[in-house]
Design a protein around this motif. Structure first.
Motif, PDB file in Angstrom:
ATOM      1  N   VAL A 133     -12.562   0.851   8.138  1.00 33.39           N
ATOM      2  CA  VAL A 133     -11.160   0.764   7.701  1.00 33.39           C
ATOM      3  C   VAL A 133     -11.042   1.260   6.254  1.00 33.39           C
ATOM      4  CG1 VAL A 133      -9.266  -0.819   7.172  1.00 33.39           C
ATOM      5  CG2 VAL A 133     -10.499  -1.039   9.324  1.00 33.39           C
ATOM      6  N   ALA A 134     -11.954   0.830   5.389  1.00 36.23           N
ATOM      7  CA  ALA A 134     -11.935   1.249   3.982  1.00 36.23           C
ATOM      8  C   ALA A 134     -12.130   2.758   3.877  1.00 36.23           C
ATOM      9  CB  ALA A 134     -13.008   0.508   3.191  1.00 36.23           C
ATOM     10  N   LEU A 135     -13.032   3.313   4.660  1.00 33.24           N
ATOM     11  CA  LEU A 135     -13.277   4.748   4.650  1.00 33.24           C
ATOM     12  C   LEU A 135     -12.033   5.506   5.110  1.00 33.24           C
ATOM     13  CD1 LEU A 135     -15.310   7.042   4.239  1.00 33.24           C
ATOM     14  CD2 LEU A 135     -15.954   6.769   6.636  1.00 33.24           C
ATOM     15  N   MET A 136     -11.377   5.031   6.162  1.00 34.35           N
ATOM     16  CA  MET A 136     -10.167   5.685   6.657  1.00 34.35           C
ATOM     17  C   MET A 136      -9.044   5.623   5.625  1.00 34.35           C
ATOM     18  SD  MET A 136     -10.362   4.550  10.674  1.00 34.35           S
ATOM     19  CE  MET A 136      -8.676   4.918  10.980  1.00 34.35           C
ATOM     20  N   VAL A 137      -8.903   4.507   4.930  1.00 34.46           N
ATOM     21  CA  VAL A 137      -7.885   4.374   3.891  1.00 34.46           C
ATOM     22  C   VAL A 137      -8.165   5.366   2.753  1.00 34.46           C
ATOM     23  CG1 VAL A 137      -6.970   2.837   2.104  1.00 34.46           C
ATOM     24  CG2 VAL A 137      -7.238   2.009   4.437  1.00 34.46           C
ATOM     25  N   CYS A 138      -9.430   5.473   2.341  1.00 35.27           N
ATOM     26  CA  CYS A 138      -9.794   6.413   1.268  1.00 35.27           C
ATOM     27  C   CYS A 138      -9.515   7.853   1.672  1.00 35.27           C
ATOM     28  CB  CYS A 138     -11.272   6.255   0.903  1.00 35.27           C
ATOM     29  SG  CYS A 138     -11.620   4.750  -0.008  1.00 35.27           S
ATOM     30  N   VAL A 139      -9.909   8.235   2.863  1.00 32.35           N
ATOM     31  CA  VAL A 139      -9.671   9.602   3.344  1.00 32.35           C
ATOM     32  C   VAL A 139      -8.168   9.880   3.431  1.00 32.35           C
ATOM     33  CG1 VAL A 139      -9.903  11.124   5.353  1.00 32.35           C
ATOM     34  CG2 VAL A 139     -11.875   9.832   4.534  1.00 32.35           C
ATOM     35  N   GLY A 140      -7.408   8.911   3.910  1.00 34.32           N
ATOM     36  CA  GLY A 140      -5.952   9.078   3.988  1.00 34.32           C
ATOM     37  C   GLY A 140      -5.319   9.224   2.610  1.00 34.32           C
ATOM     38  N   ALA A 141      -5.770   8.431   1.659  1.00 35.58           N
ATOM     39  CA  ALA A 141      -5.229   8.510   0.293  1.00 35.58           C
ATOM     40  C   ALA A 141      -5.556   9.848  -0.343  1.00 35.58           C
ATOM     41  CB  ALA A 141      -5.779   7.362  -0.557  1.00 35.58           C
ATOM     42  N   ILE A 142      -6.782  10.306  -0.194  1.00 40.08           N
ATOM     43  CA  ILE A 142      -7.184  11.591  -0.755  1.00 40.08           C
ATOM     44  C   ILE A 142      -6.394  12.725  -0.103  1.00 40.08           C
ATOM     45  CG2 ILE A 142      -9.090  13.249  -0.920  1.00 40.08           C
ATOM     46  CD1 ILE A 142     -10.935  10.794  -1.337  1.00 40.08           C
ATOM     47  N   GLY A 143      -6.214  12.659   1.203  1.00 41.26           N
ATOM     48  CA  GLY A 143      -5.438  13.679   1.909  1.00 41.26           C
ATOM     49  C   GLY A 143      -3.988  13.711   1.454  1.00 41.26           C
ATOM     50  N   THR A 144      -3.392  12.547   1.243  1.00 44.43           N
ATOM     51  CA  THR A 144      -2.003  12.479   0.778  1.00 44.43           C
ATOM     52  C   THR A 144      -1.864  13.063  -0.620  1.00 44.43           C
ATOM     53  OG1 THR A 144      -1.625  10.507   2.115  1.00 44.43           O
ATOM     54  CG2 THR A 144      -0.083  10.918   0.313  1.00 44.43           C
ATOM     55  N   ILE A 145      -2.779  12.704  -1.505  1.00 43.31           N
ATOM     56  CA  ILE A 145      -2.741  13.228  -2.873  1.00 43.31           C
ATOM     57  C   ILE A 145      -2.933  14.738  -2.867  1.00 43.31           C
ATOM     58  CG2 ILE A 145      -3.974  13.260  -5.075  1.00 43.31           C
ATOM     59  CD1 ILE A 145      -4.518  10.242  -4.593  1.00 43.31           C
ATOM     60  N   ALA A 146      -3.892  15.216  -2.105  1.00 45.66           N
ATOM     61  CA  ALA A 146      -4.185  16.656  -2.061  1.00 45.66           C
ATOM     62  C   ALA A 146      -3.008  17.442  -1.495  1.00 45.66           C
ATOM     63  CB  ALA A 146      -5.443  16.918  -1.249  1.00 45.66           C
TER      64      ALA A 146
END
Length: 148
Positions: A13-26
């Motif tokens: 879950v933490a990994l998915m949240v991090c990937v989602g946050a990075i994708g949104t910022i990018a």
């Protein structure tokens, strides 16, 4: 669920949240930093869609269209391609090689009044270097540059 499975679940879950946050910022930053490269005809064809967008406009400086105010450092000129012409208002001193009839790229935005406003002006030139021939005076070299 035992402790090991719970730990794996929370890590996923933490990994998915991090990937989602990075994708949104990018993706958000990418959209704001894209600069489209257009010719005057393409810019005119875009109409109202071009207003306010960051654009690089490429074309040739129209003869007898250059007006330079040295005191205010304001330069107006027209850029054209075979089909359309766009008026450009630029702030700042132009490059030394800037002149009418040469290819330029200006970066800026289109206003509702049909004027392209820019603070960045680049002159297109050849990347070819030719060493001067023996016996050629410097004045002759300057004349060849002026013809470009």
């Amino acid at each position: 669920m035992n402790q090991e499975n719970q730990r794996r679940f929370f890590m996923m879950v933490a990994l998915m949240v991090c990937v989602g946050a990075i994708g949104t910022i990018a993706s958000g930053s990418l959209g704001k930093n894209i600069v489209y490269y257009l010719t005057p005809s393409e810019l005119v064809a875009k109409g109202d869609d071009a207003i306010g967008a960051n654009i690089r406009l490429a074309g040739v400086v129209v003869a007898d269209s250059k007006e330079w105010n040295e005191e205010s450092r304001e330069l107006t000129f027209e850029v054209s391609d075979p089909e359309s012409t766009v008026k450009v208002y630029n702030i700042g001193a132009p490059p030394q090689m800037f002149r009418e009839g040469i290819g330029v790229v200006v970066e800026g935005t289109m206003d509702r009044d049909g004027v392209f406003r820019s603070e960045k002006l680049m002159v297109k030139h050849s990347n070819e270097y030719k060493a001067p021939e023996d016996g050629v005076a410097a004045e002759e070299l300057y004349r060849t540059v002026e013809k470009l």
